[in-house]
Structures are given as C-alpha cells and as structure tokens.
Design an enzyme around this catalytic site. Structure first.
Site, short mmCIF file in Angstrom:
data_model
loop_
_atom_site.label_atom_id
_atom_site.label_comp_id
_atom_site.label_asym_id
_atom_site.label_seq_id
_atom_site.Cartn_x
_atom_site.Cartn_y
_atom_site.Cartn_z
CE1 TYR A 142 -3.61 -2.52 0.53
CE2 TYR A 142 -4.55 -0.62 1.19
CZ TYR A 142 -4.70 -1.95 1.03
OH TYR A 142 -5.86 -2.50 0.72
CE LYS A 191 1.63 -17.84 -2.58
NZ LYS A 191 0.60 -19.02 -2.57
CG ASP A 223 -2.34 -20.32 -1.03
OD1 ASP A 223 -1.87 -20.21 0.10
OD2 ASP A 223 -1.93 -20.85 -1.91
C1 IPM Z 1 -10.27 -0.85 4.16
C2 IPM Z 1 -10.69 -0.38 2.82
C3 IPM Z 1 -9.39 0.50 2.37
C4 IPM Z 1 -8.07 -0.19 2.30
C5 IPM Z 1 -9.60 1.35 1.04
C6 IPM Z 1 -10.75 1.99 0.92
C7 IPM Z 1 -8.39 2.17 0.66
O1 IPM Z 1 -10.74 -1.32 1.84
O2 IPM Z 1 -10.00 0.07 5.02
O3 IPM Z 1 -10.34 -2.24 4.07
O4 IPM Z 1 -7.89 -0.88 1.46
O5 IPM Z 1 -7.54 -0.27 3.34
#
Ligand code: IPM
Ligand code: MG
Length: 357
Positions: A142, A191, A223
C-alpha cells in the site's frame, strides 16, 4: 472524562452512519457523566469537491489535535476517474500514515441472532466464532514505491511490497499481546513460499513466539487461510497479517458473519489516539436513502471508548444495547436474512439502540 473527537464523515453513507454513532456516543457520555466534544473535518470526495484535495491539511491537523477520530467512509463513482494520488482512498491511507496508526484491529464474530444471515452451514458455524484480525496498516504494498516504467513487454505499471524488521516486530508484538488477552492462539498469515517480505515476516514472528510460550502459535499461507476461513472459522482466535492480505481476509471474515454492515475496526499507533471506522465502504448505491446499517460505526464508537479512553464499562453498555436490539428481532435491510417484514431505516435502528442503552 473530557474528550475531543474528530469526525470524518466522508462520502456516500458515511454521514448517515457517523451521525448514528455520534448520537450513541453522546447518550453514553450523558449516562456516565462524560464530556465529549465532536468537531467535523472533510476527507475524501467531499474534501476534493470543497478544496480540490482529498486530505486537506486542516483535517490532518484537526485529527492530530484530537484525542480520537471517528471515520465513516470515503469514495464513490463521482471521483473514480481522479488520478491515483488524488483519489479519496488516498486520503484514508494518508490519514492512517499521518497519525502513525500501524495496527488495525478487525474483530469478526458471529452474532447468534444473525445466524441465518451467515452463508455458512450450521455444522460449520456451530456455536459461532470470534476472530480478531490484526492487520498491519501503514506498510507493505500500500505504501511501497509505485509507478510506470519500460519493461520486458513495453510500458508497465508496478507496485512494490517492502517490510522492515521494525514494522514487522511492532505489529507482531501487538498481535501476541492481543492473543494473550484472548484465547492465546495466534495464526500469522503470509506467502512465505513466494515472497521475500513474507519470509522475513515469518522469521520475525517465530522469534517473537519464543517470548510468548503461552501463545499457541502457527503460520499459514494466505491462499490456504482464505480457504480455512470458510471451511472452519472456529480454528482461529487471533490472526496477524500484512496490510494487503489483511484487507482481503477481513472482508472475507466479515461476510461469513452475515453482513459487512456489522463489523467495526480500530486503527491504533503507539499512543492512545486511534481512528475508528466501520470496515465497509461508502455504499454509494444506497447513500442518502437512510437505508444503511449504522451498527458497524456504532460498534466502532464502542471500540474508541475501550481502546482510546479505557472506558470499558461504557463500551460494554453499547455492545449490550446492540445485542439486545438484534435479539429483539430488529434488522436493517442488509441483515434481514430470511426474516420477513419491513427493515428498519438507519435512523430507526439508531433510535432502537439509544432506547436500549
Ligand atoms: C479498508 C478499505 C481501504 C483499504 C480502501 C478504501 C483504501 O478497503 O479499510 O479495508 O484497502 O485499506
Ligand atoms: Mg478493505
């Protein structure tokens, strides 16, 4: 106690559900003699519309100056074509990171009253399950380097996953401590048969497990975990996993409880300030129609009382009120299951919970 709470209502159903949770928090404060002050700030699509940016500086500063943050949801089709770094979702990642909230606690438990809303068979669910997912929230793919470049087949996009020893250790510690307060079972999901980050993750978790001999520790490939969650969810107590795997598995776990509209979450860092939000999204299809289920946000408010303010009795009171409303048969549309009758609106459900408090 006195507390400053920042409200990030956001988009879609965000404002409706946050308003429901605020009335429950206000009533709880009144019953127990606390003084909560709520200040709204913009985030997501509504912030883009008002300021051009999904996460205005004023919002970050307001949250940093508060004791805790309650968030609804961000995003919607209106902003889907924005460039990646200006999307509403980017604001969510930005605020998590700005507040240093590296731990995301996502409890998934089956409410006996909602048994019929779970897609799993009786023999699988048995007397219910109660899982705590500990998701790493400010690292991994992320937050890694991303972009475009020339690759083997021409222009390509890339995202990178990286995890430092420090990041894995701190989330690992939270997970072991969480397990110690529960059934003392921890499953780390990775994983490691493919990813280097997972191999480091696993090595560090194994190291930590030596400091927690009372915790029954295991690892599982992601998985397999996806499969085990629907095959036998009762085998899990606490799960710890990376940002991306935790995002996916927590949605899966919510679905087997019957509705994603029921699940709350707490995002925490090293201090007591946290951000509390339902795990579901902004549900643009039902936004503004007073149909949304406010329970996940109301329960997120209860988590705030417990984790940020140490008000356990107050949090219990809210959870019991939700239980009793469900046991009395009240339902919003998403948790109707096979039940007949007219579902409650968002405000009606909030009213029932306020009465039960
Ligand atoms: C969550 C959501 C967020 C994430 C998105 C909206 C960025 O899916 O809080 O689970 O992926 O963390
Ligand atoms: Mg998600």
């Amino acid at each position: 106690m006195k507390a400053e709470i920042a409200l990030l209502r956001g988009d879609g159903i965000g404002p409706e559900i946050v308003d429901g949770a605020v009335s429950v928090l206000r009533k709880t404060a009144q019953i127990f003699g606390h003084d909560f002050n709520f200040t709204p700030y913009l985030i997501g699509g509504c912030a883009i519309d008002a300021t051009g940016m999904p996460l205005p500086e004023e919002t970050v500063n307001g949250c940093l100056a508060s004791d805790s943050v309650l968030l609804g949801a961000v995003g919607g089709p209106k902003w889907d074509d924005m460039p990646g770094d200006r999307r509403p979702e980017k604001a969510l990642l930005g605020i998590r990171s700005a507040l240093g909230l590296y731990t995301n606690l996502r409890p998934a438990k089956l409410y006996p009253a909602l048994r019929s809303a779970s897609p799993l068979k009786d023999e699988i669910v048995g007397s219910g399950f109660d899982i705590m997912i500990v998701r790493e929230l400010t690292g991994g793919i992320y937050f890694g380097e991303r972009g475009y470049r020339e690759g083997k087949y021409g222009n390509e996009a890339f995202d990178t996953e990286s995890y430092s020893v420090t990041e894995i250790e701190r989330i690992g510690r939270v997970a072991f401590e969480t397990a110690m307060k529960r059934q003392k079972k921890l499953c780390s999901i990775d994983k490691a048969n493919v990813l280097e980050t997972s191999r480091l993750w696993r090595k560090i978790m194994h190291g930590l497990s030596e400091n927690y001999p009372e915790v029954e520790y295991s690892d599982m490939f992601v998985d397999n975990a996806a499969m085990q969650l629907v095959r036998d969810p009762r085998q899990f107590d606490v799960i710890v996993t990376s940002n991306m795997f935790g995002d996916i598995l927590s949605d899966e776990a919510s679905q087997i409880t019957g509705s994603i509209g029921m699940l709350s979450s707490a995002s925490l860092g090293d201090g007591t300030r946290g951000m509390y939000e339902p795990i579901h999204g902004s549900a643009p299809d039902i936004a503004g129609q007073n149909k949304a289920n406010p329970i996940a946000t109301i329960l997120s408010g209860a988590m705030m009382l417990k984790y940020s303010f140490g008000l356990k009795e107050e949090a219990d009171r809210i959870e019991k009120a939700v239980d009793s409303v469900l046991n009395a048969g009240f339902r919003t549309a998403d948790i109707m299951g096979s039940q007949e009758g007219t579902p409650l609106t968002c405000t009606e459900m909030t009213e029932r919970i306020l009465e039960a408090l």
